[in-house]
Design a protein around this motif. Structure first.
Motif, PDB file in Angstrom:
ATOM      1  N   GLU A 120      42.969  32.916  68.149  1.00  0.00           N
ATOM      2  CA  GLU A 120      42.857  31.912  67.102  1.00  0.00           C
ATOM      3  C   GLU A 120      43.081  32.470  65.705  1.00  0.00           C
ATOM      4  N   THR A 121      42.870  33.766  65.529  1.00  0.00           N
ATOM      5  CA  THR A 121      43.034  34.357  64.203  1.00  0.00           C
ATOM      6  C   THR A 121      43.413  35.821  64.346  1.00  0.00           C
ATOM      7  N   ALA A 122      44.223  36.293  63.426  1.00  0.00           N
ATOM      8  CA  ALA A 122      44.522  37.719  63.325  1.00  0.00           C
ATOM      9  C   ALA A 122      43.757  38.333  62.151  1.00  0.00           C
ATOM     10  N   GLY A 123      42.884  37.547  61.539  1.00  0.00           N
ATOM     11  CA  GLY A 123      42.196  37.958  60.322  1.00  0.00           C
ATOM     12  C   GLY A 123      40.930  38.745  60.553  1.00  0.00           C
ATOM     13  N   SER A 124      40.989  39.751  61.396  1.00  0.00           N
ATOM     14  CA  SER A 124      39.876  40.676  61.589  1.00  0.00           C
ATOM     15  C   SER A 124      40.440  41.951  62.199  1.00  0.00           C
ATOM     16  N   GLY A 125      39.696  43.035  62.069  1.00  0.00           N
ATOM     17  CA  GLY A 125      40.142  44.267  62.690  1.00  0.00           C
ATOM     18  C   GLY A 125      40.264  44.150  64.197  1.00  0.00           C
ATOM     19  N   PHE A 126      39.438  43.299  64.793  1.00  0.00           N
ATOM     20  CA  PHE A 126      39.441  43.132  66.243  1.00  0.00           C
ATOM     21  C   PHE A 126      40.677  42.393  66.741  1.00  0.00           C
ATOM     22  N   THR A 127      41.202  41.498  65.939  1.00  0.00           N
ATOM     23  CA  THR A 127      42.298  40.641  66.383  1.00  0.00           C
ATOM     24  C   THR A 127      43.612  40.924  65.662  1.00  0.00           C
ATOM     25  N   ALA A 128      43.623  41.929  64.796  1.00  0.00           N
ATOM     26  CA  ALA A 128      44.818  42.217  64.002  1.00  0.00           C
ATOM     27  C   ALA A 128      46.010  42.628  64.854  1.00  0.00           C
ATOM     28  N   GLY A 129      45.740  43.078  66.065  1.00  0.00           N
ATOM     29  CA  GLY A 129      46.821  43.497  66.943  1.00  0.00           C
ATOM     30  C   GLY A 129      47.511  42.363  67.669  1.00  0.00           C
ATOM     31  N   TYR A 130      47.068  41.136  67.440  1.00  0.00           N
ATOM     32  CA  TYR A 130      47.626  39.962  68.106  1.00  0.00           C
ATOM     33  C   TYR A 130      48.226  39.001  67.089  1.00  0.00           C
ATOM     34  N   ALA A 131      49.167  38.209  67.535  1.00  0.00           N
ATOM     35  CA  ALA A 131      49.698  37.130  66.701  1.00  0.00           C
ATOM     36  C   ALA A 131      48.845  35.885  66.923  1.00  0.00           C
ATOM     37  N   PRO A 132      48.521  35.171  65.865  1.00  0.00           N
ATOM     38  CA  PRO A 132      47.767  33.923  66.037  1.00  0.00           C
ATOM     39  C   PRO A 132      48.514  32.978  66.976  1.00  0.00           C
ATOM     40  N   GLY A 133      47.776  32.398  67.909  1.00  0.00           N
ATOM     41  CA  GLY A 133      48.380  31.500  68.881  1.00  0.00           C
ATOM     42  C   GLY A 133      48.859  32.189  70.137  1.00  0.00           C
ATOM     43  N   ALA A 134      48.874  33.519  70.145  1.00  0.00           N
ATOM     44  CA  ALA A 134      49.295  34.251  71.344  1.00  0.00           C
ATOM     45  C   ALA A 134      48.338  33.967  72.491  1.00  0.00           C
ATOM     46  N   GLN A 135      48.863  33.945  73.696  1.00  0.00           N
ATOM     47  CA  GLN A 135      48.036  33.781  74.886  1.00  0.00           C
ATOM     48  C   GLN A 135      47.983  35.103  75.642  1.00  0.00           C
ATOM     49  N   ILE A 136      46.771  35.519  75.964  1.00  0.00           N
ATOM     50  CA  ILE A 136      46.559  36.788  76.649  1.00  0.00           C
ATOM     51  C   ILE A 136      45.706  36.562  77.885  1.00  0.00           C
ATOM     52  N   THR A 137      45.841  37.445  78.859  1.00  0.00           N
ATOM     53  CA  THR A 137      45.061  37.357  80.094  1.00  0.00           C
ATOM     54  C   THR A 137      44.047  38.489  80.123  1.00  0.00           C
ATOM     55  N   ALA A 210      45.617  45.828  72.862  1.00  0.00           N
ATOM     56  CA  ALA A 210      45.952  45.566  71.461  1.00  0.00           C
ATOM     57  C   ALA A 210      44.702  45.433  70.591  1.00  0.00           C
ATOM     58  N   MET A 211      43.579  45.020  71.176  1.00  0.00           N
ATOM     59  CA  MET A 211      42.353  44.944  70.388  1.00  0.00           C
ATOM     60  C   MET A 211      41.947  46.327  69.911  1.00  0.00           C
ATOM     61  N   PHE A 212      41.964  47.296  70.801  1.00  0.00           N
ATOM     62  CA  PHE A 212      41.528  48.644  70.458  1.00  0.00           C
ATOM     63  C   PHE A 212      42.554  49.342  69.566  1.00  0.00           C
ATOM     64  N   GLU A 213      43.828  49.076  69.787  1.00  0.00           N
ATOM     65  CA  GLU A 213      44.857  49.629  68.914  1.00  0.00           C
ATOM     66  C   GLU A 213      44.756  49.038  67.513  1.00  0.00           C
ATOM     67  N   GLY A 214      44.443  47.753  67.424  1.00  0.00           N
ATOM     68  CA  GLY A 214      44.262  47.128  66.126  1.00  0.00           C
ATOM     69  C   GLY A 214      43.097  47.718  65.364  1.00  0.00           C
ATOM     70  N   LEU A 215      42.024  48.040  66.080  1.00  0.00           N
ATOM     71  CA  LEU A 215      40.861  48.656  65.433  1.00  0.00           C
ATOM     72  C   LEU A 215      41.205  50.030  64.907  1.00  0.00           C
ATOM     73  N   ILE A 216      41.935  50.819  65.688  1.00  0.00           N
ATOM     74  CA  ILE A 216      42.353  52.143  65.233  1.00  0.00           C
ATOM     75  C   ILE A 216      43.163  52.013  63.945  1.00  0.00           C
ATOM     76  N   SER A 217      44.072  51.048  63.912  1.00  0.00           N
ATOM     77  CA  SER A 217      44.886  50.839  62.709  1.00  0.00           C
ATOM     78  C   SER A 217      44.020  50.437  61.518  1.00  0.00           C
ATOM     79  N   ALA A 218      42.994  49.633  61.786  1.00  0.00           N
ATOM     80  CA  ALA A 218      42.129  49.176  60.707  1.00  0.00           C
ATOM     81  C   ALA A 218      41.361  50.334  60.048  1.00  0.00           C
ATOM     82  N   PHE A 219      41.086  51.378  60.832  1.00  0.00           N
ATOM     83  CA  PHE A 219      40.327  52.511  60.320  1.00  0.00           C
ATOM     84  C   PHE A 219      41.221  53.684  59.919  1.00  0.00           C
ATOM     85  N   ALA A 220      42.540  53.516  60.075  1.00  0.00           N
ATOM     86  CA  ALA A 220      43.463  54.596  59.716  1.00  0.00           C
ATOM     87  C   ALA A 220      43.430  54.826  58.208  1.00  0.00           C
ATOM     88  N   PRO A 221      43.532  56.071  57.769  1.00  0.00           N
ATOM     89  CA  PRO A 221      43.551  56.355  56.316  1.00  0.00           C
ATOM     90  C   PRO A 221      44.708  55.637  55.638  1.00  0.00           C
TER      91      PRO A 221
END
Length: 222
Positions: A120-137, A210-221
């Motif tokens: 529903e949102t890419a506006g957090s470190g947890f969801t930044a690795g996804y496109a809004p509206g994407a469907q995942i299993t 992608a959730m965990f990769e997005g978090l790593i990116s969020a904390f990258a220098p």
């Protein structure tokens, strides 16, 4: 990124969560529920799935009063990131870090299967690795995953864009098909599905990675 993964009596996904964090390069420390402090320099706390304290009283209620709970609350209040998955979501609600409640599944049965989620949102470190509206299993495995809240809270969550994931085909009766929600500062995420169980190809799917990769990116220098 330094991650602290909490273990309670009855946790059964703590190793899975630690492996997922490590799989994207995070430094992970395992923390026992009787500890009273988080490791120095912790960037994110992971509260895993399972059946903490046998789900006695209410799911997550006893864990939310463990010695480590105060440190987690203080960490979140100071702007720290906290991820609660399945039982971890229940713990976060019982701690008061997220609103609402997780009730018995509408069909009164334990459900364990892959489900389709809509991001529903890419506006957090947890969801930044996804496109809004994407469907995942992502798999679910719970008996008490039926998210509920009063109408005002539901309206606020939706109006503020704090619904992180929704079920495409609601398996448990959750209000507004909610599968995961964010805190007001968007640094605490609670979700019933298990992204750590959709991390590697050997799991049968990698949509959770992608959730965990997005978090790593969020904390990258910077």
């Amino acid at each position: 990124m330094k991650a602290a993964v909490i273990t309670f009596p009855g946790s059964n996904c703590d190793r899975d969560l630690a492996v997922a964090f490590e799989g994207v390069g995070a430094q992970v420390t395992r923390v026992w529920h009787k500890d009273t402090a988080l490791p120095a320099g912790t960037d994110i706390v992971g509260i895993p799935g399972g059946f903490s304290f046998g789900d006695y009283l209410r799911c997550g209620a006893i864990a939310a009063r463990s010695p480590i709970a105060r440190a987690i609350t203080d960490f979140a209040s100071g702007g720290g990131h906290v991820l609660g998955i399945c039982n971890g979501f229940q713990v976060l609600v019982e701690m008061g870090l997220l609103p609402g409640a997780l009730l018995r599944n509408a069909n009164l049965k334990y459900i364990c299967k892959p489900v389709t989620l809509r991001v529903e949102t890419a506006g957090s470190g947890f969801t930044a690795g996804y496109a809004p509206g994407a469907q995942i299993t992502v798999p679910i495995a719970h008996h008490d995953g039926n998210y509920t809240a009063d109408p005002e809270t539901l309206a606020r969550l939706q109006g503020d864009g704090r619904v992180a994931f929704r079920y495409v085909d609601n398996p448990n009766g959750s209000a507004a098909d909610i599968a995961g929600i964010l805190s007001e500062n968007r640094r605490v995420l609670g979700m019933m599905p298990h992204p750590e169980r959709a991390f590697s190809a050997v799991h049968g799917g990698t949509d959770g990675r992608a959730m965990f990769e997005g978090l790593i990116s969020a904390f990258a220098p910077a």
